[in-house]
Design an enzyme around this catalytic site. Structure first.
Site, PDB file in Angstrom:
ATOM      1  N   ASP A 177      47.568  41.045  55.554  1.00 29.02           N
ATOM      2  CA  ASP A 177      47.336  39.636  55.340  1.00 29.02           C
ATOM      3  C   ASP A 177      47.416  38.985  56.678  1.00 29.02           C
ATOM      4  OD1 ASP A 177      47.907  36.857  54.353  1.00 29.02           O
ATOM      5  OD2 ASP A 177      49.692  37.048  53.919  1.00 29.02           O
ATOM      6  N   ASN A 213      47.005  35.397  56.994  1.00 27.51           N
ATOM      7  CA  ASN A 213      47.141  33.979  56.901  1.00 27.51           C
ATOM      8  C   ASN A 213      48.475  33.429  56.320  1.00 27.51           C
ATOM      9  OD1 ASN A 213      46.479  34.521  54.551  1.00 27.51           O
ATOM     10  ND2 ASN A 213      44.957  32.707  54.452  1.00 27.51           N
ATOM     11  N   ASP A 249      43.616  40.358  53.275  1.00 28.90           N
ATOM     12  CA  ASP A 249      42.458  39.743  53.265  1.00 28.90           C
ATOM     13  C   ASP A 249      41.739  40.393  54.446  1.00 28.90           C
ATOM     14  OD1 ASP A 249      43.215  38.518  55.875  1.00 28.90           O
ATOM     15  OD2 ASP A 249      44.477  37.130  54.641  1.00 28.90           O
ATOM     16  N   ASP A 259      31.938  52.112  40.300  1.00 26.79           N
ATOM     17  CA  ASP A 259      32.861  52.078  39.322  1.00 26.79           C
ATOM     18  C   ASP A 259      32.536  52.515  38.022  1.00 26.79           C
ATOM     19  OD1 ASP A 259      35.576  50.787  39.141  1.00 26.79           O
ATOM     20  OD2 ASP A 259      34.669  49.817  37.367  1.00 26.79           O
ATOM     21  N   GLU A 319      32.435  57.092  40.409  1.00 27.98           N
ATOM     22  CA  GLU A 319      33.596  57.504  39.902  1.00 27.98           C
ATOM     23  C   GLU A 319      33.132  58.114  38.289  1.00 27.98           C
ATOM     24  OE1 GLU A 319      37.818  55.207  38.232  1.00 27.98           O
ATOM     25  OE2 GLU A 319      35.790  54.283  37.859  1.00 27.98           O
TER      26      GLU A 319
HETATM   27  C1  NOJ Z   1      37.994  52.118  37.596  1.00 25.27           C
HETATM   28  C2  NOJ Z   1      38.667  51.200  38.846  1.00 25.27           C
HETATM   29  O1  NOJ Z   1      39.097  52.378  39.787  1.00 25.27           O
HETATM   30  C3  NOJ Z   1      39.894  50.617  38.072  1.00 25.27           C
HETATM   31  O2  NOJ Z   1      40.830  50.131  39.137  1.00 25.27           O
HETATM   32  C4  NOJ Z   1      39.630  49.545  37.300  1.00 25.27           C
HETATM   33  O3  NOJ Z   1      40.647  48.984  36.303  1.00 25.27           O
HETATM   34  C5  NOJ Z   1      38.500  49.857  36.308  1.00 25.27           C
HETATM   35  N1  NOJ Z   1      37.415  50.993  36.672  1.00 25.27           N
HETATM   36  C6  NOJ Z   1      37.664  48.948  35.672  1.00 25.27           C
HETATM   37  O4  NOJ Z   1      36.780  48.506  36.418  1.00 25.27           O
HETATM   38 CA    CA Z   2      45.931  36.212  52.950  1.00 27.89          CA
END
Ligand code: NOJ
Ligand code: CA
Length: 600
Positions: free
Chosen positions: A61, A63, A69, A246, A300
């Site tokens: 962080d 700030n 961030d 994802d 993933e």
């Molecule tokens: C996989 C991601 O790594 C996870 O963090 C997320 O909750 C789900 N996909 C949904 O996007």
């Molecule tokens: Ca911050």
């Protein structure tokens, strides 16, 4: 110079080669100019790099608002460069209402306000490039946020031009239900309850595999695909070097969305993944986007088996470069339930990978991320006696197995699981929803639920990075971090570890450098020489005449052990405990001892 030596030269001295090509041709080199074949593999920067995952909310962080961030990350780039990682994977940094910590995106072209501005993002990217590292960002396009303008439009009317951007269905009439309907089918959500949400405005249901605020995009609509390809190009044109994708195998839904069978309901990921058009859409994406840039992609691969893996990553198919397969990382659970496992089972996974993935299909190695507990707590021994040794052993393993290694932030410090006490200590929507669905309905006792959650909660990995011994581990100067800092920060923190040559961090550094300069650890063949041993993991990495032996004692007991097969050590290349033992026929390994030998 033969091919192998040419490849070696490229791996060991890329800057030298680039200098030569500049001088000779006066045109900039191709980003991946070295296209040597090494041990049958096409060499690539993303095969040679070690990737480091940053979870921005918890990294640093800048700030004092208690939330990590982008300027915070930029301020720590020297730390990452010193570690030796070459690629940073940034978990979502896009505008989001944070129902699922950024995995619910409201605007794909805007930076999350708490994380900073687009200018901060540009500065981060410039800082990464300046240090000869690369950045990949998270592509979350199976679903968006329900606050995305597409969805706001989509839900406004059945006639909206955006209606078909999402998956809407009428419910099944049921006068007994408060809405007058039941969901269109029996799909469950990964975050508890039905995967369908009734929307009173248009009296239909929309599909959400994850939270109610994460409606699934309709990939069968060519306009949706075009939008996704555009936003990918937006980030690539800015200079990012690729994507972690994802839950990408879930993008293509089954035709007609039939009910899942009782058998399929036992493994929903498998049922949702690998839909009829998945390969077609990934190839279209590759043609339209990836083929035009020098990028890396890692999917993933929820629900994809090892057998199915080559169908996505075989480089002749032009889909993705790599996927995350969850067999190893999830060996310790059945669904959401923590379970015990044995070393032979674990080793068999890596042996299977080596036999099923050939030179065309590159692998990944990872045992932690933002969705899983801490590496040393799940696969090592985080007690004071063995935390350091076992974290170093895991580093040895991750960085010498076959595939691109992914390190999750804080594991290079040996950060541990958090001592959670009550449900109020958790932030994660998955944990809170399941609490409501399982504990508040009386299906599971509070005690049993919390005992299990302590092991497997995603929040274990999401507690803030521990930078130093000051308040809140130096993560924030504000009074409170968004998620509590692990109370062990005074002992486990980056400042201490940077100063200690024998720390876990410095061991990771050495191990990363060793991998970078040892082609056999990258492109070499893999052979498990002790598949049945319940405490020892011993394997060879072989590239031509170069042979390395990795021996790991994955137990808290000392083990005396003799290697068969006439292997002869030339030198110890690295070890996590001081040792002078060179004779392989009579090894005495201490608890969690790890050694890498170069062989004759
Ligand atoms: C996989 C991601 O790594 C996870 O963090 C997320 O909750 C789900 N996909 C949904 O996007
Ligand atoms: Ca911050």
């Amino acid at each position: 110079m033969n091919l192998y030596r040419a490849a070696l030269a490229l791996i060991v001295a890329p800057s030298l080669l680039l200098a030569v090509s500049y001088a000779q041709t006066a045109t900039p080199p191709q980003p991946s100019a070295h296209n040597a074949i090494v041990n049958g593999y096409q060499s690539q920067w993303w095969k040679e790099a070690v990737v480091y995952q940053v979870y921005p909310r918890s990294f640093k962080d800048s700030n004092g608002d208690g939330i990590g961030d982008l300027p915070g990350i930029t301020s720590k780039l020297d730390y990452l460069q010193k570690l030796g990682v070459k690629v940073i994977w940034l978990s979502p940094h896009f505008d989001s209402p944070n129902a699922d910590n950024g995995y619910d995106i409201r605007d794909y072209r805007k930076v999350m306000t708490e994380f900073g501005t687009m200018a901060d993002c540009d500065a981060l990217l410039a800082g990464i490039k300046q240090r000869h590292m690369r950045l990949i960002v998270d592509l979350v396009v199976n679903h968006s946020s329900d606050e995305h303008k597409w969805f706001v439009e989509s839900r406004s009317s059945k006639d909206s031009p955006y209606r078909d951007y999402y998956i809407w269905r009428p419910g099944k009439p049921n006068p007994a239900s408060p809405t007058g309907f039941d969901p269109p089918n029996n799909y469950p959500s990964f975050f508890s309850g039905s995967a369908w949400q009734y929307d009173p405005g248009t009296k239909e249901y929309y599909l959400h595999y994850f939270a109610v605020k994460q409606p699934d995009l309709n990939w069968d609509n060519p306009k949706v695909r075009a939008e996704v390809f555009d936003l990918m190009k937006f980030w690539l044109d800015k200079g990012v070097d690729g994507f972690r994708m994802d839950v990408i195998p879930l993008i293509s839904k089954r035709a007609g969305l039939p009910d899942l069978t009782p058998e399929e309901l036992k493994n929903v990921s498998k049922a949702y993944a690998n839909g009829p058009h998945m390969h077609e859409y990934l190839q279209e994406m590759n043609r339209n986007v990836m083929a035009k840039y020098d990028v890396m992609t890692v999917g993933e691969a929820l629900g994809i088996s090892l057998q199915q893996t080559p169908s996505i990553v075989d480089d002749r198919r032009h889909e993705l470069n790599m996927i995350f397969n969850f067999d190893a990382i999830r060996i310790n659970r059945e669904g959401r339930q923590w379970k015990s496992w044995t070393l032979p089972e674990f080793k068999a996974i890596y042996a299977e990978h080596a036999s099923k993935l050939d030179v065309q299909s590159w692998d990944t190695v990872f045992l932690s991320n933002h969705d899983n507990p801490r590496l040393v707590s799940s696969f090592g021994d985080d007690s004071p006696a063995f935390r350091v040794a076992s974290a170093k052993l895991l580093a040895t393993m991750l960085l010498s197995l076959r595939g691109t290694p992914f390190i999750y932030q804080g594991d290079e410090l040996g950060m541990t699981n958090y001592p959670f006490k009550a449900i109020g200590d958790f932030d994660d929507i998955e944990a809170k929803n399941a609490y409501k669905a399982d504990v508040l309905t009386g299906k599971v006792s509070e005690q049993a639920y919390l005992a299990n959650l302590r092991h497997m909660s995603r929040d274990n990995a999401r507690t803030p990075m521990q930078w130093d011994g000051s308040a809140n581990g130096g993560f924030t100067t504000g009074p409170k971090a968004w998620l509590a800092v692990n109370p062990n920060y005074k002992e486990i923190n980056a400042k201490e570890e940077l100063a200690d040559p024998d720390s876990i961090y410095n061991y990771y550094r050495r191990m990363i450098a060793l991998r970078e300069h040892t082609p056999a650890l990258i492109y070499g063949d893999y052979k498990d020489i002790e598949p049945q041993n319940t405490k020892i993991f011993a394997y060879l990495r072989i590239l031509g005449q170069e042979k390395y032996l990795v021996i790991l004692n994955l137990s808290s007991d000392p083990v005396s052990y003799s290697l068969l097969g006439g292997l002869k050590a030339r030198a110890i290349v690295i070890s996590n405990l001081p040792t002078a033992e060179k004779e392989l026929s009579n090894l005495k390994l201490r608890a969690w001892e790890a050694r890498v030998y170069k062989l004759e």
